[in-house]
Design a protein around this motif. Structure first.
Motif, PDB file in Angstrom:
ATOM      1  N   GLY A 136       0.950  -2.764   1.537  1.00 14.12           N
ATOM      2  CA  GLY A 136      -0.334  -3.286   2.009  1.00 14.12           C
ATOM      3  C   GLY A 136      -1.180  -2.239   2.711  1.00 14.12           C
ATOM      4  N   THR A 137      -2.496  -2.413   2.609  1.00 17.06           N
ATOM      5  CA  THR A 137      -3.477  -1.584   3.323  1.00 17.06           C
ATOM      6  C   THR A 137      -4.408  -2.520   4.072  1.00 17.06           C
ATOM      7  N   ARG A 138      -4.428  -2.360   5.381  1.00 17.76           N
ATOM      8  CA  ARG A 138      -5.310  -3.210   6.184  1.00 17.76           C
ATOM      9  C   ARG A 138      -6.621  -2.465   6.382  1.00 17.76           C
ATOM     10  N   LEU A 139      -7.683  -3.018   5.801  1.00 18.46           N
ATOM     11  CA  LEU A 139      -8.995  -2.386   5.852  1.00 18.46           C
ATOM     12  C   LEU A 139      -9.941  -3.183   6.748  1.00 18.46           C
ATOM     13  N   THR A 140     -10.611  -2.486   7.634  1.00 20.81           N
ATOM     14  CA  THR A 140     -11.650  -3.078   8.480  1.00 20.81           C
ATOM     15  C   THR A 140     -12.952  -2.332   8.228  1.00 20.81           C
ATOM     16  N   VAL A 141     -13.994  -3.089   7.849  1.00 21.35           N
ATOM     17  CA  VAL A 141     -15.307  -2.501   7.615  1.00 21.35           C
ATOM     18  C   VAL A 141     -16.254  -2.997   8.716  1.00 21.35           C
ATOM     19  N   LEU A 142     -16.747  -2.076   9.512  1.00 18.93           N
ATOM     20  CA  LEU A 142     -17.612  -2.447  10.642  1.00 18.93           C
ATOM     21  C   LEU A 142     -19.076  -2.455  10.249  1.00 18.93           C
ATOM     22  N   ILE A 187     -10.133   1.990   9.231  1.00 15.06           N
ATOM     23  CA  ILE A 187     -11.338   1.419   9.823  1.00 15.06           C
ATOM     24  C   ILE A 187     -12.495   2.299   9.387  1.00 15.06           C
ATOM     25  N   THR A 188     -13.511   1.679   8.811  1.00 15.47           N
ATOM     26  CA  THR A 188     -14.642   2.448   8.305  1.00 15.47           C
ATOM     27  C   THR A 188     -15.928   1.700   8.629  1.00 15.47           C
ATOM     28  N   VAL A 189     -17.037   2.280   8.213  1.00 14.96           N
ATOM     29  CA  VAL A 189     -18.334   1.664   8.464  1.00 14.96           C
ATOM     30  C   VAL A 189     -18.995   1.262   7.156  1.00 14.96           C
ATOM     31  N   THR A 190     -19.889   0.342   7.252  1.00 16.27           N
ATOM     32  CA  THR A 190     -20.606  -0.158   6.077  1.00 16.27           C
ATOM     33  C   THR A 190     -21.256   0.978   5.298  1.00 16.27           C
ATOM     34  N   GLY A 191     -21.037   0.961   3.978  1.00 18.72           N
ATOM     35  CA  GLY A 191     -21.698   1.910   3.094  1.00 18.72           C
ATOM     36  C   GLY A 191     -20.977   3.219   2.860  1.00 18.72           C
ATOM     37  N   LYS A 192     -19.915   3.489   3.589  1.00 16.03           N
ATOM     38  CA  LYS A 192     -19.205   4.759   3.422  1.00 16.03           C
ATOM     39  C   LYS A 192     -18.104   4.606   2.381  1.00 16.03           C
ATOM     40  N   LYS A 193     -18.300   5.266   1.245  1.00 16.24           N
ATOM     41  CA  LYS A 193     -17.376   5.147   0.126  1.00 16.24           C
ATOM     42  C   LYS A 193     -15.943   5.474   0.536  1.00 16.24           C
TER      43      LYS A 193
END
Lengths: 113, 115
Positions: free
Chosen positions: B109-115, B12-18
């Motif tokens: 698999g990698t489940r990615l969530t971008v907040l 889980i990450t935030v918008t814009g963070k590489k």
């Protein structure tokens, strides 16, 4: 428009019954056609691989057929088991670009006791 | 054990963070590929690599980068992640790059969530 169309979108059958899943494609020319089984949340697992010159390929209770003239493939599952509940995906690889593959949206199969 | 591994499995990450999702295979496969899977859309190819230092765009490459400096590794890089990149990502490999019996092996698999 997707170049690989699968039907039905979902299917429910009783344990022990047979079923057939369909795949129609427009990818041309194609290198090979594969069927995968994907359990929920997991990576797809290969069931069969066929080239344009092959008509049928079996893997245990799974039998795939291919008609390159009509651009149709089917996956027949015999004597279904509860563990067959999964998504079944048809994939066509391009002959002119071996690195590219086009996936169908899959058929979700539910086997009930 | 022959396998394709991916890390992390969940992010889980935030918008814009590489961020970088790693992919590694121990089968000496020439070909590797990245896919994303979204509900109702099936698997779509992002990038693929036919061999070391050879990469090509798949169907949905926008917003992603890859590199293939060595045969076993094929990292997926999101320079500036956006919410529309929230998805389930799969890495896959096979050998040879062309041919008949080139079964493709997928990672977990990698489940990615971008907040």
């Amino acid at each position: 428009k997707n170049q690989v169309e699968q039907s039905p979108q979902s299917l429910i059958i009783l344990e022990g019954k047979n079923c057939t899943l369909q795949c129609n494609y427009t990818v041309s020319p194609f290198s090979n056609l594969r069927w995968y089984k994907q359990d929920t949340g997991r990576g797809p697992v290969s069931l069969t691989i066929m080239t344009f010159s092959e008509n049928t390929k079996s893997n245990g209770r799974y039998t795939a057929t291919l008609d390159a003239d009509t651009k149709q493939s089917s996956l027949h599952i015999t004597a279904s088991q509860l563990s067959d509940s999964a998504s079944y995906i048809c994939v066509v690889s391009h002959n002119t670009n071996a690195g590219k593959s086009t996936f169908g949206d899959g058929t979700t199969l539910t086997v009930k006791p | 054990e022959a396998q394709v591994t991916q890390n992390p499995r969940y992010l889980i990450t935030v918008t814009g963070k590489k961020l970088t999702v790693t992919c590694s295979q121990n089968m000496n496969h020439e070909y590797m590929s990245w896919y994303r899977q979204d509900p109702g859309l099936g698997l779509r190819q992002i990038y693929y690599s036919m061999n070391v230092e050879v990469t090509d765009k798949g169907d949905v490459p926008e917003g992603y980068k890859v590199s293939r400096k060595e045969k076993r590794n094929f990292p997926l890089i999101l320079e500036s992640p956006s919410p529309n990149q929230t998805s389930l990502y799969f890495c896959a490999s096979r050998i040879p790059a062309t041919g008949v019996d080139n079964e493709q092996f997928f990672g977990p698999g990698t489940r990615l969530t971008v907040l």
